[in-house]
Design a protein around this motif. Structure first.
Motif, mmCIF file in Angstrom:
data_model
loop_
_atom_site.group_PDB
_atom_site.id
_atom_site.type_symbol
_atom_site.label_atom_id
_atom_site.label_comp_id
_atom_site.label_asym_id
_atom_site.label_seq_id
_atom_site.Cartn_x
_atom_site.Cartn_y
_atom_site.Cartn_z
ATOM 1 N N VAL A 1 -26.462 -51.432 -13.806
ATOM 2 C CA VAL A 1 -26.544 -50.614 -15.018
ATOM 3 C C VAL A 1 -26.075 -51.428 -16.219
ATOM 4 O O VAL A 1 -26.687 -51.403 -17.293
ATOM 5 N N ALA A 2 -24.981 -52.179 -16.041
ATOM 6 C CA ALA A 2 -24.431 -52.982 -17.129
ATOM 7 C C ALA A 2 -25.430 -54.039 -17.595
ATOM 8 O O ALA A 2 -25.609 -54.249 -18.808
ATOM 9 N N ALA A 3 -26.066 -54.717 -16.643
ATOM 10 C CA ALA A 3 -27.024 -55.769 -16.997
ATOM 11 C C ALA A 3 -28.229 -55.185 -17.729
ATOM 12 O O ALA A 3 -28.732 -55.784 -18.692
ATOM 13 N N ASN A 4 -28.687 -54.027 -17.281
ATOM 14 C CA ASN A 4 -29.814 -53.372 -17.956
ATOM 15 C C ASN A 4 -29.428 -52.954 -19.377
ATOM 16 O O ASN A 4 -30.239 -53.050 -20.302
ATOM 17 N N ARG A 5 -28.185 -52.504 -19.546
ATOM 18 C CA ARG A 5 -27.713 -52.124 -20.875
ATOM 19 C C ARG A 5 -27.732 -53.347 -21.797
ATOM 20 O O ARG A 5 -28.220 -53.290 -22.917
ATOM 21 N N ALA A 6 -27.136 -54.452 -21.317
ATOM 22 C CA ALA A 6 -27.072 -55.658 -22.137
ATOM 23 C C ALA A 6 -28.472 -56.153 -22.511
ATOM 24 O O ALA A 6 -28.718 -56.532 -23.663
ATOM 25 N N LYS A 7 -29.385 -56.129 -21.555
ATOM 26 C CA LYS A 7 -30.749 -56.583 -21.807
ATOM 27 C C LYS A 7 -31.428 -55.714 -22.853
ATOM 28 O O LYS A 7 -32.084 -56.215 -23.774
#
Length: 246
Positions: free
Chosen positions: A73-79
């Motif tokens: 979820v965090a990586a998708n948010r950052a992207k």
């Protein structure tokens, strides 16, 4: 924590709406004389809300968490935000990063999920090793009053019409620890509710014990305060903050 955060990760942000993430950014900004251009470790980063806020402020952020589902979820948010944040799947007591960092933060009582004192001590040692000379560590934990009394006043019920949970807590096996069972009910598009369950175990230590562990790791204590106020902890304080420096 439960062995799988897959379900929980997707509703986590909605449940954390009342967490003043802005205050964490401000506290770290003050403690590190600004975060612009600084290398920051966000330890126990969860879904990356704080990581993203720090990155937006100009920090070079590395997020650490033991949950692959949270980190997804965090990586998708950052992207989606166009932010360059490095995320690593690690328990904090096994922290291992390249290079030296200017600041580290362990927010929202994440450290309380480290149950064994030896692992708390190892966490402090590893954070100390990862920080540059003069680097700051900021973290908060539940007070013993909250662990031993407030948490045991349940069960607690939450309902925002989309998510409902029932949270029951009993004393844990170790001193000043709790064992919590949470039953979540999440409303689906068809109006029916899907249930999943979480088990969480947390433990806290006395302020004096944290001081001893931090000093043993090499940290210098700068200030200890409670409940978002620049005031020392009192008998019924609930959240204790530590600002320490290498």
């Amino acid at each position: 924590m439960s062995s799988s955060y897959q379900e929980f990760a997707h509703i986590y942000d909605e449940l954390m709406n009342d967490i003043p993430y802005d205050a964490y950014v401000e506290l770290l900004d003050l403690a590190s004389a600004g975060v612009i251009g600084k290398k920051v470790l966000d330890i126990g980063c969860g879904t990356g809300l704080l990581s993203a806020m720090l990155a937006k402020q100009g920090a070079h952020v590395t997020g650490i968490d033991l949950s692959a589902n949270m980190l997804e979820v965090a990586a998708n948010r950052a992207k989606s935000l166009g932010l360059a944040i490095d995320f690593k799947e690690q328990p904090m007591q096994r922290l291992e990063v390249d290079g030296m960092y200017d600041a580290a933060i362990i927010s929202i009582d994440s450290l309380n999920y480290v149950i064994n004192q030896a692992d708390v001590e190892e966490t402090f040692r590893r954070v100390y090793k990862a920080l540059s000379k003069g680097g700051v560590l900021l973290f908060d934990v539940h007070s013993l009053f909250k662990m031993d009394e407030i948490f045991l006043e349940g069960p607690f019920v939450f309902d925002n019409r989309r998510i409902t949970y029932v949270w029951q807590t009993v004393p844990g096996e170790m001193e000043h620890s709790i064992y919590s069972e949470l039953a979540f009910f999440v409303r689906q598009e068809n109006g029916l509710y899907r249930r999943f369950d979480e088990v969480h175990t947390q433990r806290s230590f006395a302020v004096t014990e944290y001081i001893e562990m931090l000093n043993a790791a090499g940290f210098q204590i700068e200030r200890i305060f409670a409940d978002w106020e620049d005031e020392p902890p009192e008998e019924e304080s609930e959240r204790i903050f530590f600002q320490v420096r290498k």
